[in-house]
Design a protein around this motif. Structure first.
Motif, PDB file in Angstrom:
ATOM      1  N   ARG A  76       5.412  -6.691  -9.323  1.00 15.87           N
ATOM      2  CA  ARG A  76       4.584  -5.629  -8.752  1.00 15.87           C
ATOM      3  C   ARG A  76       5.088  -4.249  -9.166  1.00 15.87           C
ATOM      4  O   ARG A  76       4.310  -3.319  -9.377  1.00 15.87           O
ATOM      5  N   GLU A  95      -4.371  -9.145  -0.728  1.00 17.83           N
ATOM      6  CA  GLU A  95      -5.492  -8.774   0.140  1.00 17.83           C
ATOM      7  C   GLU A  95      -5.333  -7.359   0.663  1.00 17.83           C
ATOM      8  O   GLU A  95      -6.294  -6.580   0.688  1.00 17.83           O
ATOM      9  N   ASN A  96      -4.121  -6.999   1.053  1.00 20.85           N
ATOM     10  CA  ASN A  96      -3.876  -5.643   1.550  1.00 20.85           C
ATOM     11  C   ASN A  96      -4.049  -4.597   0.446  1.00 20.85           C
ATOM     12  O   ASN A  96      -4.447  -3.464   0.720  1.00 20.85           O
ATOM     13  N   SER A  97      -3.732  -4.992  -0.795  1.00 20.93           N
ATOM     14  CA  SER A  97      -3.868  -4.058  -1.922  1.00 20.93           C
ATOM     15  C   SER A  97      -5.264  -4.064  -2.525  1.00 20.93           C
ATOM     16  O   SER A  97      -5.545  -3.283  -3.441  1.00 20.93           O
ATOM     17  N   ARG A  98      -6.148  -4.960  -2.017  1.00 20.32           N
ATOM     18  CA  ARG A  98      -7.529  -5.057  -2.495  1.00 20.32           C
ATOM     19  C   ARG A  98      -7.588  -5.302  -4.007  1.00 20.32           C
ATOM     20  O   ARG A  98      -8.306  -4.633  -4.740  1.00 20.32           O
ATOM     21  N   TYR A 148      -0.682 -13.842  -1.318  1.00 13.49           N
ATOM     22  CA  TYR A 148      -2.083 -13.657  -0.961  1.00 13.49           C
ATOM     23  C   TYR A 148      -2.270 -12.521   0.043  1.00 13.49           C
ATOM     24  O   TYR A 148      -3.240 -11.762  -0.037  1.00 13.49           O
ATOM     25  N   GLN A 149      -1.353 -12.399   0.977  1.00 12.23           N
ATOM     26  CA  GLN A 149      -1.448 -11.304   1.948  1.00 12.23           C
ATOM     27  C   GLN A 149      -1.276  -9.950   1.272  1.00 12.23           C
ATOM     28  O   GLN A 149      -2.012  -8.997   1.547  1.00 12.23           O
ATOM     29  N   LEU A 150      -0.304  -9.855   0.367  1.00 11.11           N
ATOM     30  CA  LEU A 150      -0.073  -8.596  -0.338  1.00 11.11           C
ATOM     31  C   LEU A 150      -1.254  -8.236  -1.227  1.00 11.11           C
ATOM     32  O   LEU A 150      -1.661  -7.068  -1.311  1.00 11.11           O
TER      33      LEU A 150
END
Length: 500
Positions: A486, A449-452, A445-447
């Protein structure tokens, strides 16, 4: 005298039951066909008259009316000829009364009485099998080899009208047995991955696409192996199930294509194809002919913009909805899409050691043909580079398609146990299939969110990660699988060359 038998008419790839009622009575001599027939059905009377005469049966000088029920359903094709002829023979007393009440009869008659093949004979067999009142089907003997396996209905191959008359009179037995040609699944014959030098990331993407049914986009300069890689994909897919073989056989029968229905389809239309030919109309398009197989679109940006945008709904729903003024149907379209494209019109943009001759406007116009929502439908975006000749000549012991196909088959078995192909996982089913730990979920989820990432892109990433875990026979998705997913789902080079 009155007779009743059954035939079928096609709407899309689905056969609909049609009752063929024949009445012979006193009145002005003639043969009339009613029940919303098209030109081919209306012309059946001339073919039937000639076939009966050359078989030794003369029509009486009486009024003959043929009703095709239901009357509000348009009847198309030449498959009513044999049913009409046998109905007339029964009404005239040439064959026993009521002998055809449990039969589905399809077949076109020549003027000499020979029975010719018709469109959609596999669909007619499927209709007969699911209709309780039908226990036999009479069909052209020349099309027996097109049929998938059957076990719950009597199939009677007919070569000519005289043979059909003798069968109805009980003078000859004609029951057929399931074709041994269609009795076992078969793997597609395609190029081997060992012929592809280098391109490790692209090969990984191809393996993931095969294992999870994911859609794959390949971008790179001309000659780097995009088309060769795409042609290897059918050889990685597992053999089809009996139900899938029946679906593919039905589509091939409607399209009148003489193909081996045990092999997964591989369709590669040219970029000049129209929207109707790609998506379908009164006949299935390329997306339906690729059902349960692979659809390869080379030079992807060169296809018509409206055709590409229409693919967005097809890729999400797995079906094509056709709506016309007097024609509505739904075609199946569960396929794996592989597209290949150059980074620019000349193909040299971003290639080391070469000069791109395209203007910035040409590059922009070329890239703008692919909208963001369309690219968002692809699960895998992989960028390729040219492999140096020296390096390609020194590479040894490339992994074969057979070895990769075994891993794909094992991964597909895990997905079969879950009840979903990874490409089709949604919502709660996807979260349950991941089986991840709290720290891995937090990392994802953090990745994201950072990648939008959009919600669609996030779910596609998780599905690819689940497929990577399946290839490793892992029960849960960990951080390693997320990062591998990814690398092929959000290749930096691919994003730069695909998204304007």
């Amino acid at each position: 005298m009155r007779s009743l038998t059954f035939s079928s008419t096609l709407i899309g790839i689905e056969a609909h039951l049609v009752g063929v009622e024949v009445v012979v009575s006193n009145g002005l001599p003639g043969l009339t066909v009613v029940g919303l027939p098209d030109a081919a059905v209306s012309e059946a009377g001339a073919r039937v008259r000639s076939a009966l005469k050359l078989t030794g049966v003369n029509l009486p000088p009486r009024r003959m009316v043929v009703n095709l029920a239901p009357a509000d359903l348009r009847k198309t094709g030449s498959g009513f000829d044999l049913a009409l002829a046998l109905g007339l023979l029964e009404a005239m007393g040439e064959i026993p009364q009521g002998i055809l009440q449990d039969c589905l009869v399809v077949g076109e008659l020549s003027l000499a009485g020979e029975v010719r093949g018709v469109r959609g004979v596999v669909c007619s067999l499927t209709l007969a099998r699911r209709t309780e009142r039908i226990s036999r089907i009479l069909l052209p003997a020349c099309q027996i080899g097109e049929l998938p396996q059957w076990s719950d209905i009597e199939v009677v191959p007919i070569e000519n009208l005289e043979q059909a008359m003798r069968y109805c009179r009980g003078e000859v037995a004609l029951e057929s047995t399931p074709s041994s040609v269609m009795s076992s699944p078969k793997t597609a014959v395609s190029n081997d991955l060992r012929d592809v030098r280098g391109q490790a990331l692209a090969k990984l993407g191809l393996e993931i696409a095969a294992a999870g049914g994911h859609h794959l986009a390949l971008s790179g300069p001309p000659g780097c192996g995009k088309s060769l890689l795409a042609s290897c994909l059918p050889g990685l897919l597992p053999p089809m199930t009996e139900w899938e073989v029946a679906e593919v056989a039905a589509i091939a029968s409607v399209c009148q294509e003489r193909t081996d229905s045990r092999v997964r389809p591989f369709r590669a239309p040219g970029n000049g194809i129209s929207s109707a030919a790609l998506l379908g109309g009164h006949q299935p398009g390329e997306v339906t002919r690729a059902h349960r197989g692979v659809l390869f679109l080379d030079e992807f940006p060169e296809f018509r913009r409206d055709s590409l945008e229409a693919l967005r709904v097809v890729l999400e729903e797995g079906q094509v909805k056709i709506s016309r003024a007097r024609f509505r149907t739904i075609y199946p379209a569960h396929f794996t899409l592989v597209c290949a494209m150059n980074p620019c019109p000349c193909g040299r943009f971003g290639v080391a050691g070469e000069i791109c001759i395209c203007t910035p406007n040409q590059v922009q116009r070329y890239r703008s043909k692919l909208s963001g929502p369309l690219l968002d439908r692809f699960d895998l975006l992989v960028s390729l580079t040219r492999v140096p000749l020296v390096e390609s000549s020194e590479v040894e012991a490339e992994e074969s398609s057979e070895a990769v196909a075994q891993r794909v088959s094992d991964a597909r078995k895990l997905q079969a146990d879950r009840g979903f192909l990874n490409r089709d996982l949604r919502g709660p089913n996807l979260l349950q299939a991941l089986g991840w730990k709290n720290q891995d979920r937090t990392f994802a989820y953090q990745l994201a969110e950072n990648s939008r990432l959009s919600m669609r892109a996030f779910e596609k990433w998780l599905r690819v990660a689940r497929t990577v875990a399946d290839l490793k026979q892992a029960e849960s998705v960990s951080r390693r699988e997320l990062l591998i997913a990814r690398s092929v789902r959000f290749s930096v080079d691919a994003e730069e060359s695909l998204v304007s």
